[in-house]
Design a protein around this motif. Sequence first.
Motif, PDB file in Angstrom:
ATOM      1  N   UNK A  66       0.819  -1.200   0.000  1.00 52.79           N
ATOM      2  CA  UNK A  66       0.000   0.000   0.000  1.00 52.79           C
ATOM      3  C   UNK A  66       0.860   1.260   0.000  1.00 52.79           C
ATOM      4  N   UNK A  67       2.185   1.110   0.212  1.00 48.78           N
ATOM      5  CA  UNK A  67       3.028   2.292   0.243  1.00 48.78           C
ATOM      6  C   UNK A  67       3.546   2.675  -1.144  1.00 48.78           C
ATOM      7  N   UNK A  68       3.048   2.069  -2.224  1.00 52.29           N
ATOM      8  CA  UNK A  68       3.454   2.389  -3.602  1.00 52.29           C
ATOM      9  C   UNK A  68       2.586   3.545  -4.109  1.00 52.29           C
ATOM     10  N   UNK A  69       3.190   4.747  -4.324  1.00 55.19           N
ATOM     11  CA  UNK A  69       2.412   5.914  -4.735  1.00 55.19           C
ATOM     12  C   UNK A  69       1.964   5.808  -6.199  1.00 55.19           C
ATOM     13  N   UNK A  70       2.556   4.914  -7.007  1.00 54.24           N
ATOM     14  CA  UNK A  70       2.146   4.756  -8.398  1.00 54.24           C
ATOM     15  C   UNK A  70       0.744   4.179  -8.525  1.00 54.24           C
ATOM     16  N   UNK A  71       0.251   3.608  -7.429  1.00 53.10           N
ATOM     17  CA  UNK A  71      -1.117   3.089  -7.472  1.00 53.10           C
ATOM     18  C   UNK A  71      -2.147   4.213  -7.499  1.00 53.10           C
ATOM     19  N   UNK A  72      -1.716   5.427  -7.230  1.00 54.46           N
ATOM     20  CA  UNK A  72      -2.642   6.561  -7.294  1.00 54.46           C
ATOM     21  C   UNK A  72      -2.911   6.912  -8.765  1.00 54.46           C
ATOM     22  N   UNK A  73      -4.170   6.920  -9.241  1.00 54.12           N
ATOM     23  CA  UNK A  73      -4.460   7.144 -10.680  1.00 54.12           C
ATOM     24  C   UNK A  73      -4.031   8.528 -11.156  1.00 54.12           C
TER      25      UNK A  73
ATOM     26  N   UNK B  37      -0.436  11.858 -14.447  1.00 51.78           N
ATOM     27  CA  UNK B  37       0.433  13.031 -14.569  1.00 51.78           C
ATOM     28  C   UNK B  37       1.844  12.620 -14.978  1.00 51.78           C
ATOM     29  N   UNK B  38       2.334  11.498 -14.440  1.00 47.29           N
ATOM     30  CA  UNK B  38       3.676  11.030 -14.799  1.00 47.29           C
ATOM     31  C   UNK B  38       3.753  10.651 -16.276  1.00 47.29           C
ATOM     32  N   UNK B  39       2.720   9.956 -16.782  1.00 47.68           N
ATOM     33  CA  UNK B  39       2.704   9.590 -18.203  1.00 47.68           C
ATOM     34  C   UNK B  39       2.628  10.819 -19.101  1.00 47.68           C
ATOM     35  N   UNK B  40       1.824  11.787 -18.709  1.00 53.93           N
ATOM     36  CA  UNK B  40       1.695  13.005 -19.507  1.00 53.93           C
ATOM     37  C   UNK B  40       3.008  13.786 -19.551  1.00 53.93           C
ATOM     38  N   UNK B  41       3.710  13.846 -18.432  1.00 54.20           N
ATOM     39  CA  UNK B  41       4.988  14.564 -18.401  1.00 54.20           C
ATOM     40  C   UNK B  41       6.045  13.854 -19.258  1.00 54.20           C
ATOM     41  N   UNK B  42       6.066  12.524 -19.196  1.00 51.99           N
ATOM     42  CA  UNK B  42       7.019  11.770 -20.004  1.00 51.99           C
ATOM     43  C   UNK B  42       6.743  11.949 -21.506  1.00 51.99           C
TER      44      UNK B  42
END
Length: 445
Positions: free
Chosen positions: A372-379, A384-389
């Motif tokens: 549950x400590x993986x922040x990538x699970x947040x949609x 936002x990460x995909x859009x920036x890449x």
Amino acid sequence: AAMSRDYRQGDGGYRDGHGYEQMKPEYDRRDVLPWNRGVELERLDKKRQSLNIWVIGLAMAGLALGVLENELLWHNRNIPVMSFQLLKMMNSGLTLVLFWFILQYYAVEFELLEVSGKTLIGADYYDAFMLSGLSYPMAVETVIVLIHPLPFVNYIVHVWGLDTYCPYSSDGFIAVFMMLRLYFYTPRIIAELSGLRNEKTRLIGLMNNVEISYNFIGKAMLRDNLTTLLFLFVVSVVTMAYAMIVFERPMGPDTNLDLFENSVWLIIITMTTVGYGDMYPQTPMGRYVAIFAALLAVVLVALAVGAVTDRLTLSRDESKVLEFLDNIRSKQERKAVAGRLLQNGWRAYQTVNTNLKLPENRKMPDENAAPRNNILRDPKFYQSALQYAQLRRESVSGISTDVALTVTENSVGIRRMQTQMEELEKKMTDMHNMIKTAVLGPRPP
């Protein structure tokens, strides 16, 4: 021929009509200025332009008389009367005057070649003219202008085809073929309107081994001026529409192409490759005109596409400015997306910390679940990460938006340009001296 002169480059000499070499005196008895090749070329060029205008005007006047006589003859049920014969005699008289002006025009053209030193020295007038390259265009122009309805000559031209019999008057056929004058003299009209065919442009072309001909001027005008292309399109539509009218008239009430507006509609629809099918030619000659219109449309469309593409193509400086602006806009967008990425990442981190502080009995019992400590699970953070890449991959690369670097590049470019300008100034000085020597000739001792 007896009055022709064969000028020799450099010494100002000429060969008279009897073949004896003569030397032009530096000063005549009235102590006027010596003979100047540049002044003589300019005088001949003005004379050539005046004769060319007369030739074009007389040719168009003869074409108008031929079309007028044919229309009057058609409305009189192809019954010739004396007034029609008078129009044909006027046309014949104009043709004779036109032929005389054509002879004068090519005589001046030949004299221009003589003064420029481009004719055969030592040959008589006839042989020099035949070897000058002017005999073929003069013969073609003569044949075209001699096509006109002859007085008191009327006969029927019989054409069979497509299970139809089409009788045409000889004057109608000749009026259609007189339209060749428009196609032949259109390059000359364009050249005279452009103002590019003069002695100055001829000298510039001579230095660059380029002949300033009607074809060269036509290509230049088609590339730089869309009005020239529109003029060619209008001339093509008008001539072929009139030919369609003449060739479709024998069908009588079975066709509606005997009206000018209908023929113009058909030609335009054919040339634009639309082809509604509401009107179509029914005679063999009418279909030949439609085929010619379709083939000519390929050339005109290619010219139009090339001209429009050239007009819309950005220059190197314009492309650099747009690239610079795109790079600045891309940086601004990346900053905004990076801000959202940090914001969503912080929110996802807070959510993970909150979940870690919950009691064990309130956590998910699934053993196979991801930590549950993986922040990538947040949609939102993941989006936002995909859009920036994606923005980083699509970012403009080529011109730096660093102001200091841009100033340095511009300074280097300015110094390079100053060096090129100094070299160009030196070349222009040398060219000026060469032109002065070529036009004025060597100074008299």
